[in-house]
Every structure is written in structure tokens, then in C-alpha cells.
Design a protein around this motif. Structure first.
Motif: not given
Ligand code: SF4
Length: 405
Positions: A61-63, A90-94, A123-132, A269-271, A350-353, A380-382
């Protein structure tokens, strides 16, 4: 902008690979009913080699979020999630991912295929736990969590063993769920392919140490996709072999990625995905080439020799987002020194603390010790709502003028 960027031929092939990947994964649920194929949605730091060895088709999903960002559909998708109560912070990828599930209209590939299971690694952040967790509830499917301890200083043996044990447990769980045994020979072959691909990627990145640099960071951003989404396959390895040869030919012919290279910069950082041409083009038009970056370097990790699960755990636990300030600072320092950079630009995203919090301190320390200028840009990346182009480009202009003087 076409005049300042010299697109690599690899870009076209990369597009084809990603298109095929997403089309194939769309077919998996249909074929799954007949042949038992399954799709796993995974975070970018998940040990995908193990999943591939089970014949699972991984989807990132991040890609997909990056693709939505580059195609400027993320803001709308974020708003869909925000309308359901998710915070703008919150993370804009999520949020793009959740928005694409709840409103799959006018989006790339008509959205992602429905997953059969989820694998998350923090290993990348804690956001992914709640997202998933949200995804698991949404689809009512199993969620597997790999917990990686944060690494201060060097990784300790007990930390790697802790992760390796979880990988063994993951294998046991998948064997039960999929009703098949892990094929260790297949896993070893996939790890070998991953390593060969990573070596090629490192080689491509290293060409930028030459002056003029035959690659700009935009070439790396654009062509990172296969290293992530088809990692551990011949398709990825062959693609980077071809890209390596193309960049090598550019280097041998003295073809610069940016015409009239004047300044060499490092990106952190992310583009800014929706600014791939306008934002990075602004630098290129002024003779500034980004010779390397911390983001695409995040996938340049080999799985070393030794006991297989320990080696996989070591590679995925040691990713830079799971490391302390000293590690991050030293990594940027080595980029500046090895690539002979005149300065660095940090995207305060802004997305990626996880990525952005320590940047100001790192910037201060690097400027003091190395005497090179560093700029922070807010965006912000997206989600382009968080990008004030005029303000940002004014700051970039002042930064480049400072390099000139
Ligand atoms: S908060 Fe950062 S590391 Fe976590 S999913 Fe979003 S972009 Fe990736």
C-alpha cells in the motif's frame, strides 16, 4: 522540464513492471479460487522474502500511495479518510490507502486487490500498526505483526534473536494458515535474488560519486518501485541489471543527469511525489543535482550470510528508520563526504514523524561540523494541501544563491 531532466530508458520498463505487477495482483483473487493463490498486503519493511517463498503475492500500500501521490489523487483520497474521522496529521500513505478502499473511483488500477492476509513490521514507524489493525477489521482477515526493537547504538544479539524468533513463528503460522510447508531452498534462492538486486542498486547509486553525476535522485525515486514491489524475483534483478548498464553507459560517455552540473546536493526524506518535475526541476534548471539520498538508500540493505532467519532479522531490524539520531547523522555525513556534496536538503514531511522529528538537530550538527549548508523544506510526500510552492521555492532560491556565494 524535459530539457533539464534526461529520462532514463529504464523509466518505461519500470512502468511496465509496475503495471504488470498490479494487474497480476488484481487477478490473484480470481485465480486464487481455482489455484489457491493468495495476496498479502505488507509494509515496506516487512521480510517479504519469506512471503514469496510461500508463493504469496505481496502488495505494498505504501508504494501504491506513492503512485497516487505522483498522479495527484492522494489529496482527494486523504479527504475521504478524513471525512470518516481520521486526522489530517496522520500519514497520507495510510489515509490514501484507506480512502482508496472506501472510494475506489478514478484512482490508479482502480485500487488494490483485496488482500487475504496482512503482514506489518514496525521497523519503519508505529503508525503502521494502527493502520493495519484498521485494515484487518475492514477486511476481517488475519494480521501478522513483526515487532522490531528500536536500535540505539549497534544492534545487540538479543534484539536480532528476538526478531528472528518472531520470523520463525510467522513461518509456523503461515504453514498452518496456507496448509503448506516453507520450502527452505526456495527461500534461499529468493534471498540470493534480493541480494543480487540490492548490489545492483548500490552500484547504480555509486555512479553518482562521479562528476558530473550520471544520475539525479529523481532517477532513483522513479525507478525504486521494482526494488520494493517485486523484490526477490528475477524480474527485479534483470531490471536493475539493465538500469545499471544504462547508467554505466551514461557515465562512460560523460553524460550528466543535470546539464551544466554546478551544485551537488544530498536529499533526506521521502520525495515530494507530486513535485517530481516542478520541485526537483527547479533545482535542475539551476544546475543543482541531487547525487544521493537517505530514502532510496533504505532499500540498499543486504541479507548477510549465517543462519537464515537471523540474517533476515538482522537486515530488517537495522533499517535506518529504526536507528537513533547518531546513526542517521553519520549516514548523512558519509553521503555528503563520499558523494562530494556542497549541501543538503531535508524534507520535513508532515506525514512521516518517524523520519522528520530529528532532522533539525541533525541539520544543526552537520552544518557545524562539516561547514556545509542545509535547508529544511516543509511539505508532505503525497498531500499537496501541505505544500506552499511559492514559499518553498523562495527558500530554495535563497539556499542556491547562498551556495553560489
Ligand atoms: S508514517 Fe512514515 S514510515 Fe510510517 S507508513 Fe507513513 S510514510 Fe511510512
Amino acid at each position: 522540464m524535459a530539457k533539464v531532466f534526461k529520462p532514463l530508458k529504464a523509466n518505461e520498463k519500470m512502468n511496465k513492471i509496475l503495471r504488470n505487477h498490479y494487474l497480476k495482483t488484481k487477478l490473484v483473487p480470481k485465480m486464487g479460487r481455482v489455484f489457491g493463490y493468495k495476496t498479502a498486503w505488507v509494509t515496506s519493511g516487512a521480510p517479504v522474502e519469506i512471503l514469496r517463498a510461500f508463493g504469496l503475492e505481496p502488495v505494498y500500500p505504501e508504494n501504491y500511495g506513492a503512485i497516487c501521490g505522483a498522479r495527484r489523487v492522494s489529496t482527494h483520497l486523504c479527504q475521504v479518510a478524513e471525512n470518516r474521522g481520521y486526522s489530517i496529521d496522520l500519514c497520507s500513505y495510510a489515509k490514501s490507502n484507506l480512502g482508496s478502499i472506501w472510494n475506489p473511483q478514478d484512482i490508479p488500477f482502480n485500487g488494490l486487490p483485496r488482500p487475504d492476509l496482512l503482514v506489518v513490521c514496525n521497523n519503519i514507524c508505529g503508525t503502521v500498526l494502527k493502520w493495519y489493525e484498521t485494515l484487518s477489521r475492514e477486511f476481517n482477515i488475519p494480521l501478522f505483526i513483526i515487532d522490531t526493537p528500536f536500535i540505539s547504538g549497534e544492534p545487540k544479539t538479543w534484539q536480532i534473536e528476538y526478531v528472528a524468533k518472531q520470523l520463525e513463528k510467522l513461518v509456523e503460522s503461515l504453514e498452518r494458515l496456507l496448509r503448506k510447508k516453507l520450502d527452505l531452498n526456495r527461500l534461499e534462492k529468493i534471498v540470493k535474488l534480493s541480494n543480487e538486486t540490492v548490489d545492483l542498486w548500490k552500484g547504480i547509486r555509486d555512479f553518482a560519486k562521479h562528476k558530473p553525476s550520471p544520475v539525479n535522485v529523481t532517477d532513483l525515486f522513479i525507478n525504486l518501485g521494482p526494488l520494493v514491489v517485486v523484490r526477490g524475483t528475477e524480474v527485479a534483478r534483470d531490471f536493475y541489471e539493465e538500469m545499471y548498464r544504462e547508467v554505466e553507459a551514461r557515465y562512460k560517455a560523460g553524460i550528466p543527469a543535470v546539464e551544466g552540473e554546478k551544485y551537488r546536493l544530498v536529499w533526506d526524506n521521502i520525495p515530494i511525489w507530486y513535485g517530481l518535475y516542478r520541485f526537483y526541476g527547479y533545482f535542475a534548471q539551476r544546475g543543482a543535482v541531487f547525487v544521493t539520498d537517505s530514502y532510496t538508500g533504505g532499500w540498499a540493505n543486504n541479507i548477510k550470510g549465517g543462519p537464515l532467519f537471523y540474517a533476515i532479522a538482522e537486515s530488517y531490524t537495522g533499517v535506518f528508520l529504526n536507528r537513533d539520531l547518531e546513526f542517521r547523522k553519520n549516514q548523512l555525513r558519509s553521503f555528503i563526504e563520499e558523494f562530494n556534496a556542497d549541501g543538503f536538503v531535508m524534507h520535513s514531511n508532515r506525514s512521516c514523524k518517524a523520519y522528520s522529528f530529528v532532522q533539525e538537530e541533525i541539520r544543526r550538527q552537520l552544518m557545524r561540523t562539516l561547514g556545509v549548508p542545509g535547508l529544511i523544506v516543509d511539505a508532505d510526500m503525497t498531500d499537496s494541501r501541505l505544500y506552499a510552492e511559492e514559499t518553498v521555492l523562495n527558500r530554495v532560491q535563497a539556499f542556491l544563491e547562498n551556495l553560489e556565494s
